[in-house]
Scaffold this active site. Structure first.
Site, PDB file in Angstrom:
ATOM      1  N   THR A  28      50.043  46.263  34.645  1.00 41.09           N
ATOM      2  CA  THR A  28      50.140  44.915  33.970  1.00 41.09           C
ATOM      3  C   THR A  28      48.788  44.713  33.225  1.00 41.09           C
ATOM      4  O   THR A  28      47.496  44.879  33.879  1.00 41.09           O
ATOM      5  CB  THR A  28      50.296  43.911  35.009  1.00 41.09           C
ATOM      6  OG1 THR A  28      51.524  44.344  35.690  1.00 41.09           O
ATOM      7  CG2 THR A  28      50.354  42.698  34.619  1.00 41.09           C
ATOM      8  N   SER A  30      46.549  43.751  29.132  1.00 37.68           N
ATOM      9  CA  SER A  30      46.564  43.979  27.870  1.00 37.68           C
ATOM     10  C   SER A  30      46.571  45.594  27.724  1.00 37.68           C
ATOM     11  O   SER A  30      47.036  46.056  26.625  1.00 37.68           O
ATOM     12  CB  SER A  30      45.254  43.446  27.140  1.00 37.68           C
ATOM     13  OG  SER A  30      44.284  43.736  27.884  1.00 37.68           O
ATOM     14  N   ASP A  81      47.702  52.225  34.896  1.00 36.80           N
ATOM     15  CA  ASP A  81      47.413  50.959  34.750  1.00 36.80           C
ATOM     16  C   ASP A  81      45.866  50.773  34.121  1.00 36.80           C
ATOM     17  O   ASP A  81      45.015  51.735  34.259  1.00 36.80           O
ATOM     18  CB  ASP A  81      47.496  50.257  36.041  1.00 36.80           C
ATOM     19  CG  ASP A  81      47.649  48.676  36.266  1.00 36.80           C
ATOM     20  OD1 ASP A  81      47.468  48.254  35.051  1.00 36.80           O
ATOM     21  OD2 ASP A  81      47.695  48.372  37.356  1.00 36.80           O
ATOM     22  N   GLY A  82      45.399  49.402  34.020  1.00 40.88           N
ATOM     23  CA  GLY A  82      44.239  49.252  33.593  1.00 40.88           C
ATOM     24  C   GLY A  82      43.394  48.864  34.955  1.00 40.88           C
ATOM     25  O   GLY A  82      44.062  48.939  35.955  1.00 40.88           O
ATOM     26  N   ASP A  84      39.893  46.015  35.984  1.00 41.81           N
ATOM     27  CA  ASP A  84      38.824  44.951  35.656  1.00 41.81           C
ATOM     28  C   ASP A  84      37.281  45.524  35.788  1.00 41.81           C
ATOM     29  O   ASP A  84      36.381  45.176  35.170  1.00 41.81           O
ATOM     30  CB  ASP A  84      38.844  43.568  36.478  1.00 41.81           C
ATOM     31  CG  ASP A  84      40.144  43.122  36.169  1.00 41.81           C
ATOM     32  OD1 ASP A  84      40.585  42.588  35.041  1.00 41.81           O
ATOM     33  OD2 ASP A  84      40.835  42.941  37.199  1.00 41.81           O
ATOM     34  N   GLY A  95      43.407  42.932  39.371  1.00 41.31           N
ATOM     35  CA  GLY A  95      44.157  41.379  39.672  1.00 41.31           C
ATOM     36  C   GLY A  95      43.654  40.452  38.688  1.00 41.31           C
ATOM     37  O   GLY A  95      43.891  39.358  38.913  1.00 41.31           O
ATOM     38  N   GLY A  96      42.850  40.881  37.613  1.00 48.76           N
ATOM     39  CA  GLY A  96      42.607  39.824  36.700  1.00 48.76           C
ATOM     40  C   GLY A  96      43.823  39.136  35.962  1.00 48.76           C
ATOM     41  O   GLY A  96      43.521  37.944  35.818  1.00 48.76           O
ATOM     42  N   GLU A 103      50.976  45.739  41.949  1.00 51.93           N
ATOM     43  CA  GLU A 103      50.110  47.083  41.392  1.00 51.93           C
ATOM     44  C   GLU A 103      49.902  47.936  42.686  1.00 51.93           C
ATOM     45  O   GLU A 103      49.812  49.143  42.627  1.00 51.93           O
ATOM     46  CB  GLU A 103      48.836  46.345  40.600  1.00 51.93           C
ATOM     47  CG  GLU A 103      49.050  45.898  39.550  1.00 51.93           C
ATOM     48  CD  GLU A 103      48.098  45.206  38.689  1.00 51.93           C
ATOM     49  OE1 GLU A 103      48.223  44.782  37.676  1.00 51.93           O
ATOM     50  OE2 GLU A 103      46.965  45.214  39.521  1.00 51.93           O
TER      51      GLU A 103
END
Ligand code: 5RP
Length: 219
Positions: A28, A30, A81-82, A84, A95-96, A103
């Site tokens: 999840t 950008s 996934d990305g 932070d 978790g941003g 996730e």
């Protein structure tokens, strides 16, 4: 290069890790959105996806990718996934976007976690980015007081409810020298659903977008 160009570069690099005919775990945010858009281009190569949020599920469906429930399948071969923040040990704060619990579930069920970051996310010590905690609503004040005892400054994320109907506390002021231990300590506070430290199950591969190209780190 802009931050978005770096995110696009790592999303494109991640496609090489997607096995044919697999079900892909999808994160999840950008950066994950760039990956979803790239996945859309090879959708005939994959069977389906498991999404870590309602927002990602929606975007996957818009690309014509079937979204299946984790409960209806076995383990996943990859999760993309990305993050932070991430260290060279591939421990992360996530978790941003508030999707940390799903996730963490999808990451736990996946054989390989590919993390996509632009170079601004690589840190020596986790904690400059406030650590998100998903909490049961009636426990938010109690959990906040426990986090103060641990040296943090918790702040309720105003006007935000998670996909699971819970609240997020963003905890700043933590200098996280032992992320594995702190992840366990915080998860043991009653009322915490989970916290955004991904250290016990960190990433297996980091694709880091830099101005001189995509760098690959492995755990
Ligand atoms: C969402 C997440 C994201 O992976 C994290 O916030 C990074 O997001 P972005 O790619 O937008 O910088 O953990 O809950």
């Amino acid at each position: 290069m802009t931050q978005d160009e770096l995110k696009l570069a790592v999303a494109q690099a991640a496609i090489a890790y997607v096995p044919a005919n697999c079900i892909v775990g999808v994160g999840t945010g950008s950066t994950a959105n760039f990956f979803i858009d790239e996945l859309g281009k090879i959708k005939k190569k994959i069977c389906a996806a498991v999404a870590s949020s309602e927002a990602s599920a929606q975007r996957l469906k818009e690309h014509g990718i079937q979204v299946v429930s984790l409960n209806d399948i076995g383990s996943l071969s990859i999760y993309v996934d990305g993050a932070d923040e991430i260290t060279r040990h591939l421990h992360m704060i996530k978790g941003g976007g508030g999707a940390l619990t799903r996730e963490k579930i999808v990451a736990a069920a996946s054989k390989k976690f590919i993390c996509l970051c632009d170079s601004s996310k690589l840190v020596d010590v986790l904690g400059s980015f406030p650590l998100p905690l998903e909490v049961i609503p009636m426990a938010s004040s109690y959990v906040a007081r426990q986090m103060v005892l641990l040296g943090g400054q918790p702040k309720l994320r105003e006007g935000f409810v998670t996909d699971n109907g819970n609240l997020i506390l963003d905890v700043s002021g933590l200098k996280i020298l032992n992320p594995i231990e702190l992840e366990t300590t915080i998860n043991n506070i009653t009322g915490v659903v989970t916290n955004g430290l991904f250290a016990r199950r960190g990433a297996d591969v980091l694709l880091l977008g830099t101005t001189s190209g995509v760098q690959t780190f492995t755990a």
